[in-house]
Design an enzyme around this catalytic site. Sequence first.
Site, mmCIF file in Angstrom:
data_model
loop_
_atom_site.group_PDB
_atom_site.id
_atom_site.type_symbol
_atom_site.label_atom_id
_atom_site.label_comp_id
_atom_site.label_asym_id
_atom_site.label_seq_id
_atom_site.Cartn_x
_atom_site.Cartn_y
_atom_site.Cartn_z
ATOM 1 N N TRP A 119 0.873 -1.180 0.000
ATOM 2 C CA TRP A 119 0.000 0.000 0.000
ATOM 3 C C TRP A 119 0.912 1.233 0.000
ATOM 4 C CZ3 TRP A 119 -2.072 2.977 4.564
ATOM 5 C CH2 TRP A 119 -3.166 3.765 4.206
ATOM 6 N N ASP A 148 0.057 -4.501 9.863
ATOM 7 C CA ASP A 148 -1.030 -3.630 9.452
ATOM 8 C C ASP A 148 -2.298 -4.484 9.341
ATOM 9 O OD1 ASP A 148 -2.836 -1.999 8.174
ATOM 10 O OD2 ASP A 148 -1.471 -1.347 6.593
ATOM 11 N N ALA A 165 -5.809 -4.118 8.419
ATOM 12 C CA ALA A 165 -6.797 -3.215 7.832
ATOM 13 C C ALA A 165 -8.040 -3.959 7.342
ATOM 14 C CB ALA A 165 -6.171 -2.431 6.677
ATOM 15 N N LYS A 175 -12.696 -0.815 7.313
ATOM 16 C CA LYS A 175 -13.301 -1.844 6.471
ATOM 17 C C LYS A 175 -14.109 -2.828 7.315
ATOM 18 C CE LYS A 175 -10.944 0.133 3.279
ATOM 19 N NZ LYS A 175 -9.570 0.338 3.399
#
Length: 392
Positions: free
Chosen positions: A125, A205, A207, A240
């Site tokens: 990302w 991470d 997410a 999300k």
Amino acid sequence: MLGALAAPAPDPIIALMQRLAADPRDGRIDLGVGVYRDAAGRTPVMGAVAAAEARILAAQQTKGYLGLAGDPGFLAAMVDLLLGASSDRVAAVATPGGSGALRQVLALVAQANPDAQVWIGVPSWPNHAAIAEGLGLAVRPHAYLDAGGGVDTAAMLADLEGARAGDVVVLHASCHNPSGADLTGDDWAAVADLCARRGLVPLVDVAYQGFGAGLEEDVAGLRHLAGGLPEVLVAASGSKSFGLYRERVGLALALCAGPAEAGRVGAALAALNRRNFAFPPDHGARVVTTILRDPVLCADWRAELAGIRRRVQANRSALAQALRVATQGAGFDALERQRGMFSLLDLAPDRIEALRERHAIYLVPDGRINIAGLTPATIPTVATAIATVLRG
Ligand SMILES: Cc1ncc(COP(=O)(O)O)c(C=O)c1O
């Protein structure tokens, strides 16, 4: 003074969104921006979120400031969700979204070890490198993908052998953005061994918890690291998993060598919050806590998340099958195996442009597609258009 500022390079995804909004053609298909979409193309407010918000609205008596770390109930609920249990080695603060969490844990790194190098897979990302570099940290690339759309673990580990003690390794807990190629259990074990041997600190991470294989499965790698390493950093996002994108829900977490270190690191994280934005946003965090602490709301949320996961996976299988038929070719098995909302299509820039200009199908210039942007109705259209541009 301000006149001397150069404009930053335009963000490719934001630029794509603007282009799409200005496109007058009917039937435009947006596979660009990374938000979940349902079969009607909406990014819905989850049922449990709406119910939690109604409860909060009815009961909340004050909007007075909370502590710099955010609501302790939120921190505890998120630690349970991520690590499966509380721990006296954990320091955590609430942040504005997962991006805010990344910023705060990397700011902690910059403070603790300004010479730390931040190792980031290629691809990743884009904001990982942007945030680290923005804090003055050196970014080092490591291999990630193999030619078949999986993870080239051997190449990744070989690159990481070049890391120094105290360096940080950024890892995607699940649903790798942009490729959908995730580490296996054995890969996580190998990364844990390497971090232990070389004194590296993983930064995980999180997410897309719940978007890949399941709520527990998507953090199994993180929990493996947490079980064996003295220090692990985590940046978690509620955007999300709870559909709370604009509410900015995040958690910066540091698992420390012991309780005394955790106390000091917690104070350092709170001071970083103070310096950067003072008090973290509370509304979305309160929604998350309400859901996670209420068995009925939590069951409802888990069921809706499972539905999202099933839809994304069904879209993957249907697109892979439609591409096999449209191109008369094989080679789409990885698309089906990968997890989460994203996959990378191996398309040259001129083919991506042709998809946009001739077929009104929008994807990010690196070939990333948002699988959740597809519907049963658009999958055959997209597959035929891809086959057409591939033929030239
Ligand atoms: C890999 C990854 N990490 C972190 C984030 C941060 O999300 P947010 O700041 O919206 O919570 C995203 C969002 O797209 C992401 O894809």
